[in-house]
Design an enzyme around this catalytic site. Structure first.
Site, PDB file in Angstrom:
ATOM      1  N   ARG A  59       0.846  -1.185   0.000  1.00  0.00           N
ATOM      2  CA  ARG A  59       0.000   0.000   0.000  1.00  0.00           C
ATOM      3  C   ARG A  59       0.887   1.242   0.000  1.00  0.00           C
ATOM      4  O   ARG A  59       2.011   1.217   0.524  1.00  0.00           O
ATOM      5  CB  ARG A  59      -0.918   0.015   1.234  1.00  0.00           C
ATOM      6  N   GLU A  92      -4.090   7.579  -5.351  1.00  0.00           N
ATOM      7  CA  GLU A  92      -4.364   6.880  -6.612  1.00  0.00           C
ATOM      8  C   GLU A  92      -5.654   7.414  -7.198  1.00  0.00           C
ATOM      9  O   GLU A  92      -6.610   7.623  -6.444  1.00  0.00           O
ATOM     10  CB  GLU A  92      -4.461   5.369  -6.368  1.00  0.00           C
ATOM     11  N   HIS A 149      -1.495   0.172 -10.112  1.00  0.00           N
ATOM     12  CA  HIS A 149      -2.230  -0.718  -9.191  1.00  0.00           C
ATOM     13  C   HIS A 149      -2.984  -1.829  -9.945  1.00  0.00           C
ATOM     14  O   HIS A 149      -4.187  -2.037  -9.714  1.00  0.00           O
ATOM     15  CB  HIS A 149      -3.190   0.085  -8.292  1.00  0.00           C
TER      16      HIS A 149
END
Lengths: 314, 314
Positions: free
Chosen positions: A226, A255, A274
């Site tokens: 993360r 993000e 991601h």
């Protein structure tokens, strides 16, 4: 027995399922309707279409199969109150994620980004800086299901693995374990550092300037956990100061990553938006986890795989 | 005992060697001089600096260590006449080559070429066509040292391996073996086809139109053996007709590949300019093979590793 999917698997996946379980009425829709939910005994969902209001319609529902690893968006208390069993596809990400990590590591070691650029110029050149993965050392922060899978693959390539978690207790496919408080001592040995740590208060900015400074200056830093692990300003500074050789980032503090972030354009940084867990085989894998549980369920056995305790979030 | 290197390993590799063998006089030069050759008991060379004339100066020479896999350019008969022992670094290519092959395969499966292009545009997109290597089937043409090493790694990724050689006789890390004459029957199962076949009259154009036609149209075709395997016109036609999904080519009929070859620009073709074996660790690996042999040699034991029969070329 009526099983309601709130997404539509491809025909070649749906058909064998329907054939294999003739005693079940399957309903496949592309989104959730309360009308169908009322009739469903079992719900198969990605877990983002439920809330407390909607759940009131689920009067017959006894089992929710979540084709996803996270359940942050599910109405935990309401589900618990109604005594609905929830199971998920825990572990489904480990294969695509570990393959992504190995893809990035090997691409760097074998100079594929350089090779692709040469090809665009139709230029036959043997001057790429290629090296080998074998006999490297990798340090894996958070060796759970995903970290252990990448450890297993790295070991097959002749890589020594150092696992690092809070307690330093053993984890599969780690040659050595160290605890978080011994991280700085272990880091100078690592050619590759991979974090798969989850987001917790403990992991926020766990990584700082000092960690980059003690790393080998040709080492690869990979964050696939993360974005809270490290302040991006600190990361960018370490890259600019050549304290590390490469950064491969699947996760970010914010993000999507802002279009003006220096990370997009810094040399020796790879931005993976991601997607390290994404896979065209995701639904197929989910159904492979669903089917054995469905067989148990039909036999009255509720000891399903990956039963979740929603109150704890996993 | 005088050992003459006709290339200069990096200082950090030379120094430990000199320290480990104080009884040896080491001479390191960047090319061969007849003056030094006259004094040498042992010669360490890449094998391209010797010929019959030069060999006449090697009056004391008893052992040539060739830090290369091929010996095509060495004066075989003259060496045999003088009863000079020759050993080489056979097997040294398997690690970098197998890592290159896995790098290419995983990069394609995990959409790295696409990801790199997105990054250049600072574009956060999750639309890459990513899939998984696990549960694929690979067919390896010529499973010798290199092919078996790639088979071993593929198996670690959960890939089924089919080996294919002339006789169909067993090879390490192959789940199944087929002979050349059963190749067409086995090919439709393969998601990845890898050739590491050497150049012989038998392998020239062993692969033809029909082989491409029976392949899965999303399969990856990889030639890491020799360019004589397939007529490039046939290969280009198969790619244009979408008979295969990807071609990754380390070898070509003519090398360097002509700047106007369509292979440079065809979509879904990767051109690796015959560098899959290259590695910054090459000399280090060579010395790791050399040292145990040198220890034997100093003890009067001439049963060295990788002794070559030059008359047979390997």
């Amino acid at each position: 027995m009526r099983i309601y999917f709130t997404f539509e698997p491809r025909l070649e996946l749906r058909e064998p399922l329907v054939e294999e379980f003739p005693q079940v009425d399957f309903v496949f829709e592309s989104s959730l309707s309360t009308e169908e939910l009322q009739k469903a005994d079992v719900l198969v969902t990605y877990g983002e279409d439920l809330n407390e209001d909607i759940l009131q319609y689920a009067t017959k529902l006894k089992w929710i199969f979540v084709a996803s690893a996270g359940v942050e968006k599910m109405p935990a208390q309401a589900i618990a109150d109604r005594e609905i069993l929830v199971s998920n596809v825990r572990g489904i990400h480990k294969t695509p994620m570990a393959e992504s990590m190995l893809a990035h590591i090997l691409a760097i070691k074998r100079a594929l980004p350089w090779m692709y650029e040469q090809q665009k110029k139709s230029e036959w050149s043997k001057k790429g800086k290629q090296t080998e993965l074998r006999d490297s050392t990798a340090l894996i922060l958070g060796p759970g299901a995903i970290g252990s899978e990448v450890g297993r693959l790295l070991q097959a390539f002749g890589v020594a693995t150092i696992g690092c978690n809070r307690s330093g207790k053993e984890a599969p496919y780690m040659d050595v374990m160290v605890s978080f408080d011994k991280l700085l001592e272990a880091l100078p040995k690592a050619d590759i550092v991979i974090s798969v740590l989850p987001k917790t208060t403990e992991t926020t900015h766990l990584w700082n300037e000092e960690h980059f400074k003690v790393m080998k200056n040709n080492a690869i830093f990979m964050n696939f956990g993360r974005g809270n692990l490290v302040d991006e300003k600190v990361l960018i500074q370490a890259i600019k100061a050549d304290e590390i050789g490469y950064a491969v980032l699947d996760v970010f503090e914010q993000e999507p990553l802002a279009a003006n972030s220096p990370l997009w354009t810094l040399p020796n940084v790879i931005v993976s938006p991601h997607i390290s867990s994404h896979s065209s085989r995701y639904v197929e894998r989910s159904l492979n986890i669903f089917k054995p549980s469905l067989i148990k369920w039909l036999n009255g056995d509720i000891d399903l795989e990956n039963i979740m305790d929603l109150s704890r979030g996993y």
